[in-house]
Design a protein around this motif. Structure first.
Motif, short mmCIF file in Angstrom:
data_model
loop_
_atom_site.label_atom_id
_atom_site.label_comp_id
_atom_site.label_asym_id
_atom_site.label_seq_id
_atom_site.Cartn_x
_atom_site.Cartn_y
_atom_site.Cartn_z
N LEU A 65 0.66 -1.29 -0.18
CA LEU A 65 0.01 0.01 0.07
C LEU A 65 0.77 1.37 0.04
O LEU A 65 1.81 1.16 0.81
CB LEU A 65 -0.87 0.03 1.25
CG LEU A 65 -2.13 -1.00 1.11
CD1 LEU A 65 -2.82 -1.15 2.51
CD2 LEU A 65 -3.13 -0.27 -0.04
N ALA A 66 0.72 2.14 -1.00
CA ALA A 66 1.31 3.44 -1.10
C ALA A 66 0.50 4.63 -1.15
O ALA A 66 -0.74 4.39 -1.47
CB ALA A 66 2.38 3.24 -2.27
N HIS A 67 0.98 5.61 -0.89
CA HIS A 67 0.27 7.00 -1.04
C HIS A 67 0.70 7.29 -2.54
O HIS A 67 1.56 7.24 -3.31
CB HIS A 67 0.70 7.96 -0.15
CG HIS A 67 0.39 7.82 1.31
ND1 HIS A 67 -0.73 8.16 1.92
CD2 HIS A 67 1.14 7.35 2.34
CE1 HIS A 67 -0.93 7.92 3.03
NE2 HIS A 67 0.54 7.38 3.56
N ALA A 68 -0.68 7.80 -3.06
CA ALA A 68 -0.57 8.31 -4.62
C ALA A 68 0.39 9.06 -4.93
O ALA A 68 1.35 9.03 -5.93
CB ALA A 68 -1.92 8.48 -4.99
N ALA A 69 0.76 10.02 -4.04
CA ALA A 69 1.94 11.01 -4.24
C ALA A 69 3.21 10.42 -4.39
O ALA A 69 3.91 10.74 -4.96
CB ALA A 69 1.80 11.98 -3.16
N ALA A 70 3.50 9.36 -3.19
CA ALA A 70 4.62 8.75 -3.38
C ALA A 70 4.90 7.70 -4.52
O ALA A 70 6.06 7.68 -5.22
CB ALA A 70 4.90 7.82 -2.26
N TRP A 71 3.67 7.32 -5.15
CA TRP A 71 3.92 6.56 -6.42
C TRP A 71 4.10 7.33 -7.59
O TRP A 71 4.80 7.27 -8.32
CB TRP A 71 2.70 5.77 -6.54
CG TRP A 71 2.82 4.81 -7.96
CD1 TRP A 71 1.73 4.87 -8.84
CD2 TRP A 71 3.70 3.85 -8.26
NE1 TRP A 71 2.39 3.98 -9.70
CE2 TRP A 71 3.26 3.33 -9.57
CE3 TRP A 71 4.67 3.22 -7.42
CZ2 TRP A 71 3.90 2.43 -9.95
CZ3 TRP A 71 5.50 2.36 -7.98
CH2 TRP A 71 5.12 1.95 -9.32
N ALA A 72 3.60 8.65 -7.65
CA ALA A 72 3.89 9.64 -8.59
C ALA A 72 5.19 10.08 -8.67
O ALA A 72 5.78 10.11 -9.74
CB ALA A 72 2.68 10.93 -8.47
#
Length: 100
Positions: free
Chosen positions: A7-14
């Motif tokens: 599970l990741a925060h969308a901002a970290a994946w971006a």
């Protein structure tokens, strides 16, 4: 093919898309990235991700990983997958929106 989940925060994946690899804070603070199996995911969500906005679920193919993966006991009798290095983006086979 064995899959593990993160599970990741969308901002970290971006950010990972921009720099070419995924390296969350836990890699610096703990030396590894936390993953789970499909069976472990509900418990992880319940313990750590209640009401977290903008989460995504990364589905990762174990055989594509470049960094070392170890299954280590995090709770008595339960071994969780830990990745000892950044996650190479080509190991991610699916990205799903995840509502907690």
């Amino acid at each position: 093919m064995t899959m593990i989940l993160h599970l990741a925060h969308a901002a970290a994946w971006a950010e990972a898309q921009h720099v070419g690899f995924y390296a969350p804070r836990s890699l610096d603070s703990e030396g590894f990235i936390h993953f789970s199996t499909e069976a472990q995911l509900p418990g992880v969500v319940e313990r750590f991700y209640q009401h977290q906005p903008e989460m995504i679920l990364l589905v990762v193919a174990v055989d594509r990983l470049e960094a070392e993966l170890r299954y280590e006991e995090a709770e008595p009798g339960e071994a969780f997958p830990h990745l000892y290095g950044p996650l190479n983006l080509d190991a991610v086979v699916e990205v799903r929106l995840f509502a907690t």
